[in-house]
Design a protein around this motif. Structure first.
Motif, PDB file in Angstrom:
ATOM      1  N   TYR A 185     102.382  49.540  29.889  1.00 22.50           N
ATOM      2  CA  TYR A 185     101.401  50.250  30.705  1.00 22.50           C
ATOM      3  C   TYR A 185     100.004  49.712  30.417  1.00 22.50           C
ATOM      4  N   ILE A 186      99.244  49.498  31.489  1.00 19.56           N
ATOM      5  CA  ILE A 186      97.852  49.056  31.378  1.00 19.56           C
ATOM      6  C   ILE A 186      96.969  50.140  31.986  1.00 19.56           C
ATOM      7  N   TYR A 187      95.941  50.558  31.237  1.00 20.97           N
ATOM      8  CA  TYR A 187      95.101  51.673  31.650  1.00 20.97           C
ATOM      9  C   TYR A 187      93.758  51.164  32.172  1.00 20.97           C
ATOM     10  N   PRO A 188      93.430  51.453  33.442  1.00 21.13           N
ATOM     11  CA  PRO A 188      92.168  50.979  34.038  1.00 21.13           C
ATOM     12  C   PRO A 188      90.957  51.509  33.267  1.00 21.13           C
ATOM     13  N   ASP A 189      89.959  50.644  33.148  1.00 22.66           N
ATOM     14  CA  ASP A 189      88.688  51.025  32.508  1.00 22.66           C
ATOM     15  C   ASP A 189      88.858  51.500  31.077  1.00 22.66           C
ATOM     16  N   ALA A 190      89.919  51.080  30.429  1.00 26.92           N
ATOM     17  CA  ALA A 190      90.168  51.460  29.035  1.00 26.92           C
ATOM     18  C   ALA A 190      90.044  50.230  28.148  1.00 26.92           C
ATOM     19  N   GLY A 191      89.281  50.370  27.078  1.00 25.21           N
ATOM     20  CA  GLY A 191      89.100  49.267  26.148  1.00 25.21           C
ATOM     21  C   GLY A 191      89.931  49.437  24.893  1.00 25.21           C
ATOM     22  N   HIS A 192      89.650  48.612  23.896  1.00 29.78           N
ATOM     23  CA  HIS A 192      90.387  48.681  22.642  1.00 29.78           C
ATOM     24  C   HIS A 192      90.059  49.998  21.940  1.00 29.78           C
ATOM     25  N   GLY A 193      91.090  50.649  21.416  1.00 28.53           N
ATOM     26  CA  GLY A 193      90.889  51.918  20.738  1.00 28.53           C
ATOM     27  C   GLY A 193      90.678  53.088  21.674  1.00 28.53           C
ATOM     28  N   PHE A 194      91.137  52.961  22.919  1.00 32.63           N
ATOM     29  CA  PHE A 194      90.881  54.019  23.898  1.00 32.63           C
ATOM     30  C   PHE A 194      91.511  55.354  23.529  1.00 32.63           C
ATOM     31  N   GLY A 195      92.458  55.351  22.607  1.00 33.86           N
ATOM     32  CA  GLY A 195      93.129  56.590  22.235  1.00 33.86           C
ATOM     33  C   GLY A 195      92.488  57.353  21.095  1.00 33.86           C
ATOM     34  N   CYS A 196      91.405  56.828  20.535  1.00 35.55           N
ATOM     35  CA  CYS A 196      90.766  57.440  19.373  1.00 35.55           C
ATOM     36  C   CYS A 196      89.491  58.159  19.791  1.00 35.55           C
ATOM     37  N   SER A 197      89.479  59.473  19.646  1.00 36.54           N
ATOM     38  CA  SER A 197      88.326  60.263  20.065  1.00 36.54           C
ATOM     39  C   SER A 197      87.110  60.047  19.174  1.00 36.54           C
ATOM     40  N   GLU A 198      87.270  59.348  18.058  1.00 33.52           N
ATOM     41  CA  GLU A 198      86.162  59.099  17.144  1.00 33.52           C
ATOM     42  C   GLU A 198      85.519  57.732  17.358  1.00 33.52           C
ATOM     43  N   ARG A 199      85.976  57.035  18.402  1.00 36.39           N
ATOM     44  CA  ARG A 199      85.412  55.722  18.714  1.00 36.39           C
ATOM     45  C   ARG A 199      84.652  55.780  20.032  1.00 36.39           C
ATOM     46  N   ALA A 206      92.951  58.157  29.858  1.00 36.58           N
ATOM     47  CA  ALA A 206      93.930  57.150  29.446  1.00 36.58           C
ATOM     48  C   ALA A 206      94.689  57.603  28.206  1.00 36.58           C
ATOM     49  N   ALA A 207      93.967  58.190  27.252  1.00 36.18           N
ATOM     50  CA  ALA A 207      94.615  58.657  26.022  1.00 36.18           C
ATOM     51  C   ALA A 207      95.628  59.746  26.315  1.00 36.18           C
ATOM     52  N   GLU A 208      95.262  60.659  27.173  1.00 34.53           N
ATOM     53  CA  GLU A 208      96.175  61.760  27.501  1.00 34.53           C
ATOM     54  C   GLU A 208      97.426  61.254  28.197  1.00 34.53           C
ATOM     55  N   LEU A 209      97.260  60.318  29.125  1.00 37.70           N
ATOM     56  CA  LEU A 209      98.414  59.784  29.849  1.00 37.70           C
ATOM     57  C   LEU A 209      99.305  58.964  28.919  1.00 37.70           C
ATOM     58  N   ALA A 210      98.683  58.156  28.068  1.00 34.33           N
ATOM     59  CA  ALA A 210      99.476  57.353  27.128  1.00 34.33           C
ATOM     60  C   ALA A 210     100.238  58.238  26.146  1.00 34.33           C
ATOM     61  N   GLN A 211      99.615  59.327  25.720  1.00 38.04           N
ATOM     62  CA  GLN A 211     100.301  60.250  24.820  1.00 38.04           C
ATOM     63  C   GLN A 211     101.467  60.925  25.528  1.00 38.04           C
ATOM     64  N   THR A 212     101.257  61.342  26.766  1.00 37.03           N
ATOM     65  CA  THR A 212     102.336  61.967  27.541  1.00 37.03           C
ATOM     66  C   THR A 212     103.512  61.015  27.696  1.00 37.03           C
ATOM     67  N   ARG A 213     103.206  59.769  28.012  1.00 36.50           N
ATOM     68  CA  ARG A 213     104.264  58.770  28.170  1.00 36.50           C
ATOM     69  C   ARG A 213     104.971  58.482  26.848  1.00 36.50           C
TER      70      ARG A 213
END
Length: 222
Positions: A185-199, A206-213
């Motif tokens: 899966y490729i997430y539009p407008d998402a960069g490296h570390g897109f899943g970390c709320s501290e970055r 993108a983080a929510e969808l990737a976590q759901t998947r």
């Protein structure tokens, strides 16, 4: 219950790890750190999977070079993390990951692995170079393309950001060409570390969808 535990790898090395989730859970996950150590973010990730009913262990993979490492999300943190990573032979890191899998106490068919950044690459390597896991998920693992000729021993799912400066789209295309049946899966407008709320690169949708998947993938496979 969350706690810090001690693991022993096959070569006798002892390392700390963060454990979360119910001890009697029927499914388990190894959560693999970024290059910033088992920090607040990784502990939060482990807790979230624990709340989903998994027993979770996040091994402190830097312990072979330096113990109790928790790095900030800044350039100094990046540089130290890269230095620590380079000081540890990859095969030793895999020994520590396997130790975490064994400590979870379940059969490989019910034990998964998920990793982020450096951990995303390690999740891929663990899926290909060990028999410890029934499913593996990697988020923005920059080293996967270089190891794309490896063959996984379990189902794998990968997640990447479209605008990740360290993982060009050509790398993702190369992985797809090597493994056309692999869900990527490729997430539009998402960069490296897109899943970390501290970055600064955090991308909540993108983080929510990737976590759901990721959760759905483990639910099907473990």
């Amino acid at each position: 219950m969350s706690q810090t535990i001690t693991l022993t790898a096959a070569d006798g090395h002892t390392l700390s790890a963060y454990s979360a989730g119910p001890a009697d859970a029927p499914r388990a996950l190894v959560v693999v750190q970024e290059i910033f150590g088992v920090n607040h973010h990784i502990r939060t990730v482990a807790d979230a999977f624990g709340a989903e009913g998994y027993r979770v262990i996040a091994p402190a993979l830097f312990d072979r070079a330096e113990r109790d490492v928790e790095l900030a999300y800044d350039q100094a943190g990046v540089q130290k993390g890269l230095k620590l990573r380079a000081a540890i032979p990859p095969e030793d890191t895999l020994l520590d990951i396997v130790a975490a899998a064994r400590a979870l106490g379940l059969e490989p068919a019910h034990t998964g692995i998920i990793g982020y950044c450096w951990g995303g690459t390690l999740a891929w390597q663990a899926a290909c170079r060990t028999d410890s896991f029934g499913a593996a998920v990697g988020w923005y693992g920059a080293g996967i393309a270089a190891k794309r000729t490896l063959v996984p021993h379990c189902p794998v799912e990968l997640h990447f950001g479209e605008t990740d400066g360290s993982i060009p789209l050509s790398d993702i295309a190369a992985i797809r060409a090597a493994h056309p049946d692999l869900p990527i899966y490729i997430y539009p407008d998402a960069g490296h570390g897109f899943g970390c709320s501290e970055r600064a690169s955090f991308n909540a949708p993108a983080a929510e969808l990737a976590q759901t998947r990721s959760l759905a993938f483990f639910d099907r496979r473990l």
